[in-house]
Design a protein around this motif. Structure first.
Motif, PDB file in Angstrom:
ATOM      1  N   PRO A  43       0.496  -1.019   0.456  1.00 13.08           N
ATOM      2  CA  PRO A  43      -0.040   0.394   0.195  1.00 13.08           C
ATOM      3  C   PRO A  43       1.197   0.906   0.440  1.00 13.08           C
ATOM      4  CG  PRO A  43      -0.095  -0.931   2.402  1.00 13.08           C
ATOM      5  CD  PRO A  43       0.839  -2.222   1.256  1.00 13.08           C
TER       6      PRO A  43
ATOM      7  N   ASP B 285      -5.634   7.191  -1.513  1.00 11.48           N
ATOM      8  CA  ASP B 285      -4.907   5.929  -1.097  1.00 11.48           C
ATOM      9  C   ASP B 285      -4.964   4.276  -2.017  1.00 11.48           C
ATOM     10  OD1 ASP B 285      -4.152   3.840   0.846  1.00 11.48           O
ATOM     11  OD2 ASP B 285      -5.735   5.034   2.561  1.00 11.48           O
TER      12      ASP B 285
ATOM     13  N   ASP C  58      -4.021  -0.700  -0.227  1.00 15.43           N
ATOM     14  CA  ASP C  58      -4.583  -1.826   1.057  1.00 15.43           C
ATOM     15  C   ASP C  58      -5.846  -2.590   1.342  1.00 15.43           C
ATOM     16  OD1 ASP C  58      -5.699  -1.898   3.875  1.00 15.43           O
ATOM     17  OD2 ASP C  58      -5.188   0.385   4.153  1.00 15.43           O
TER      18      ASP C  58
ATOM     19  N   ALA D 100      -9.705   1.601   4.905  1.00 17.09           N
ATOM     20  CA  ALA D 100      -9.243   2.699   4.534  1.00 17.09           C
ATOM     21  C   ALA D 100      -9.969   3.447   3.217  1.00 17.09           C
ATOM     22  CB  ALA D 100      -8.750   1.738   2.734  1.00 17.09           C
TER      23      ALA D 100
END
Length: 373
Positions: A80, A107, A110, A116
């Protein structure tokens, strides 16, 4: 292009540094095709296009999510990984200037999607709380996956599910689609040969027929949609017109879209809806409940967060949670984001990479700071 960064920029970048992000800068001039293919019709009409010497279609950066994802793929960075950015974007808007600053976090990778998602909402909320300390904030959540699960559970064919999913996030488009679903329009008048090909679903034959007609009329197939695209669209329209949802199923869909409740009661509201309608929402509902719990665990004021089943955001790449945050006494969103698990694969990633992110509009924040109570 203005070179004046907003006064709040330093505070935002300092916050990003505490959130375990990698600050990135992406090129202002971007290939246009990814935006034209994946960012939705609303954005398509408003970006600034140009062409390179080699004929490649380019555009001024209209947003950051796609460029950040493209750079991640090209760099072959591991996941990640959390990226932060702050810079100008360029697109025509109904209100405000055509050049404005955005900041946000993407992001990527993940696999704990509930955590997340919750972190993305919490990061956006923390940013706005930092730069607008005197304002009460209101968060609205929607969920593309829940909406699509309801459509599938109702037994809608793929064409209708696709049309409604594309309309999610645009109230006028969704209203028009529901009106057609409840009372399908009659078939348009097609010539005998075309009507037969459409009825048979013969994409190849219909495409050849259209290509021949275009050639006779002196039309270039490269001037617009290809004969194959036209053929597929004609067949899809015919399939959509052939479906009429039962009164019970149509009522269930309308009841679902009317759900608008505080987040801490949303999972129960969805369970009650599904039970009453005799539907199973399966994994989508389980993920929804896990996300709601994760958001609460981040300490966000759950009383200021609502789940609106009809709420979406007008970008085609969202696949799960979508959200916006506004000042409680304001009408315009200050932050918006959501989950886009298919986007990186569509952009060329060799393996699936889940993603979620948000952006904030700095010009809107600055306007509120100038009128702070």
């Amino acid at each position: 292009m203005t070179s004046r960064y907003p006064a709040i920029s330093a505070d935002i970048t300092s916050l990003f540094a505490t959130r375990n992000t990698h600050a990135v800068e992406v090129a202002i001039l971007q290939p246009a095709d990814p935006f034209l293919d994946m960012a939705g019709e609303d954005l398509r009409r408003r970006i600034f296009l140009t062409e390179s010497e080699t004929g490649q279609t380019l555009c001024l950066r209209p947003e950051f999510t796609i460029p950040v994802c493209l750079d991640h793929i090209s760099s072959q960075a591991g996941t990640p990984r959390r990226y932060s950015y702050l810079g100008e974007v360029f697109r025509q808007r109904r209100e405000g200037g055509n050049e404005f600053f955005q900041a946000g976090i993407e992001d990527l990778g993940d696999r704990d999607t509930a955590e997340a998602d919750a972190r993305s909402v919490a990061d956006a909320h923390a940013l706005l709380s930092l730069v607008l300390p005197s304002r009460s904030l209101a968060v609205t959540l929607g969920d593309q996956a829940i909406f699509e699960a309801v459509l599938a559970a109702l037994g809608l064919p793929r064409g209708w599910r696709m049309r409604l999913a594309r309309a999610f996030g645009s109230a006028p488009m969704l209203e028009a689609a529901l009106a057609d679903l409840g009372n399908p329009p009659r078939n348009s008048q097609l010539s005998g040969d075309v009507a037969a090909l459409v009825l048979d679903g013969d994409v190849e034959g219909l495409s050849a027929h259209i290509a021949g007609g275009m050639e006779e009329a002196g039309l270039s197939a490269s001037a617009g949609r290809s004969p194959t695209d036209i053929a597929r669209r004609l067949i899809e329209k015919a399939e959509l017109r052939s479906v009429r949802l039962s009164n019970e199923a149509f009522a269930a869909l309308k009841n679902f879209l009317a759900i608008d409740v505080p987040l801490d009661g949303a999972a129960q509201a969805l369970e009650s809806f599904a039970a009453g309608a005799g539907l199973s929402l399966g994994a989508a509902l389980e993920k929804f409940a896990a996300r709601a719990n994760a958001i609460e665990a981040h300490g966000l004021p759950v009383g200021t967060i609502r789940y609106d089943a009809a709420f979406g955001r007008p970008l085609d790449y969202y696949t799960g949670v979508v959200f916006e945050i506004a000042a409680r006494d304001g009408e315009r969103a200050l932050a918006g984001g959501g989950r886009y698990d298919r986007l990186l694969t569509l952009l060329g990633a060799k393996t699936a990479i889940p993603g979620v992110g948000f952006s904030v509009w700095l010009d809107r924040i600055e306007a509120l700071r100038e009128t702070a109570p």
